[in-house]
Design an enzyme around this catalytic site. Structure first.
Site, PDB file in Angstrom:
ATOM      1  CG  HIS A   1      -5.964   2.203   5.162  1.00 16.28           C
ATOM      2  ND1 HIS A   1      -5.365   3.178   6.100  1.00 16.28           N
ATOM      3  CD2 HIS A   1      -5.015   1.305   5.197  1.00 16.28           C
ATOM      4  CE1 HIS A   1      -4.389   2.879   6.485  1.00 16.28           C
ATOM      5  NE2 HIS A   1      -3.745   1.771   5.955  1.00 16.28           N
TER       6      HIS A   1
ATOM      7  CB  SER B   1       5.070  -1.416  11.902  1.00 21.26           C
ATOM      8  OG  SER B   1       4.682  -0.248  12.058  1.00 21.26           O
TER       9      SER B   1
ATOM     10  N   GLY C   1       2.298   2.271  10.725  1.00 26.65           N
ATOM     11  CA  GLY C   1       3.260   3.813  10.669  1.00 26.65           C
ATOM     12  C   GLY C   1       3.848   4.229  11.664  1.00 26.65           C
TER      13      GLY C   1
ATOM     14  CD  GLU D   1      -2.989   5.814   6.837  1.00 23.22           C
ATOM     15  OE1 GLU D   1      -2.926   5.792   5.631  1.00 23.22           O
ATOM     16  OE2 GLU D   1      -1.946   5.358   7.539  1.00 23.22           O
TER      17      GLU D   1
ATOM     18  CG  ASN E   1      -1.686   1.092   1.518  1.00 26.34           C
ATOM     19  OD1 ASN E   1      -1.595   2.167   0.434  1.00 26.34           O
ATOM     20  ND2 ASN E   1      -2.286   1.378   2.605  1.00 26.34           N
TER      21      ASN E   1
ATOM     22  CE  LYS F   1      -0.318   3.264   4.711  1.00 26.01           C
ATOM     23  NZ  LYS F   1      -0.143   3.476   6.239  1.00 26.01           N
TER      24      LYS F   1
ATOM     25  CD  GLU G   1      -3.538  -2.380   7.444  1.00 26.67           C
ATOM     26  OE1 GLU G   1      -2.649  -2.780   6.888  1.00 26.67           O
ATOM     27  OE2 GLU G   1      -4.234  -1.235   7.118  1.00 26.67           O
TER      28      GLU G   1
HETATM   29  P1  PGA Z   1       2.691   0.387   7.677  1.00 21.46           P
HETATM   30  O1  PGA Z   1       1.103   0.591   6.977  1.00 21.46           O
HETATM   31  O2  PGA Z   1       3.218  -0.805   7.033  1.00 21.46           O
HETATM   32  O3  PGA Z   1       3.335   1.545   7.203  1.00 21.46           O
HETATM   33  O4  PGA Z   1       2.463   0.591   9.007  1.00 21.46           O
HETATM   34  C1  PGA Z   1       0.304  -0.391   6.781  1.00 21.46           C
HETATM   35  C2  PGA Z   1      -0.870   0.034   6.076  1.00 21.46           C
HETATM   36  O5  PGA Z   1      -1.424   0.995   6.660  1.00 21.46           O
HETATM   37  O6  PGA Z   1      -1.741  -0.539   5.288  1.00 21.46           O
END
Ligand code: PGA
Length: 245
Positions: free
Chosen positions: A95, A208, A173, A97, A9, A11, A167
């Protein structure tokens, strides 16, 4: 039979030049990955670039969001059929976010999953609890109700055409990863809730994930791969995560 998947992803990262280099490096090493299917979910505007660069490979690609609407006066939206037109196999829906910054509700997430399925693609449906919800002991309740809300829209038939991603919001992140045991507990819970279709559905972990922690996560019996954010922007990391499956 559950598919083992490692999905990047990106982003809101990338540029034409950077993507070209990243995709070339991933492609060059992709034959060393034998047990996982790989895919990359990129910003809408770069999907044609992925289509061009990944055309001769087994690496799939998809979007990070999709409209619930089919077509018409919805300024700024991108429909599922448009994504399919550009060769997408996946959309990420729900997601954290999007839930957090765009107030997406469980119902909307279910509808986005449905529009994806109706266009012949696979939604990657994300669930996860906040740190506060985990600390007060309500993680499983939160995830159970997120799952139930989506199921009420797409049913078992829709879930069979979906991928689920657990998640934990506090691990995205942040550099904090759920321990393999914490992740397995939730994956097992989700699989239990899926009833008699459970063995057919891939449940990915996200938050992460890096090459250094992937193997221990993938050893867990109910973890079928990963949704990878930051580490998917580094070709070696991304490939090494996929090799760990
Ligand atoms: P990250 O993000 O691996 O940077 O923690 C995972 C995600 O949001 O899909």
């Amino acid at each position: 039979m559950r598919r083992l998947l490692v999905i990047g992803n990106w982003k809101m990262n990338g540029s034409k030049v950077d993507n070209q280099a990243l995709l070339s490096a991933v492609k060059a090493q992709s034959e060393s990955v034998s047990h996982a299917d790989m895919a990359i979910c990129a910003p809408f505007i770069y999907l044609p670039q992925l289509g061009d660069q990944l055309s001769e490979t087994s690496i799939n690609y998809g979007s990070q969001d999709v409209s619930v609407h089919v077509e018409g006066a919805y300024t700024g939206e991108v429909s599922a059929s448009m994504l399919s037109d550009f060769g997408c196999r996946y959309t990420i829906v729900g997601h954290s976010e999007r839930r957090q910054y765009h107030s997406e509700s469980n119902l909307l997430v279910g509808q986005k999953a449905l529009s994806t399925i109706q266009a012949g693609m696979v939604p990657i449906i994300c669930f996860g609890e906040s740190l506060e919800q985990r600390e007060i002991g309500s993680a499983l309740d939160v995830i159970g109700s997120q799952l139930q809300a989506v199921k009420s829209v797409i049913g078992d038939q829709g879930l069979l055409k979906s991928v689920i991603a657990y998640e934990p919001v506090w691990a995205i992140g942040t550099g904090l990863t759920a321990t393999p045991e914490q992740a397995q507990e939730v994956h097992q819970f989700i699989r239990g809730k899926l009833g008699n279709i459970a063995e057919e559905i891939s449940i990915l972990y996200g938050g992460s994930v890096k090459a250094a922690n992937a193997e221990d996560l993938f050893k867990q019996p109910d973890i079928d791969g990963a949704l990878v954010g930051g580490a998917s922007l580094d070709a070696d990391e991304f490939i090494n995560i996929a090799k760990a499956v």
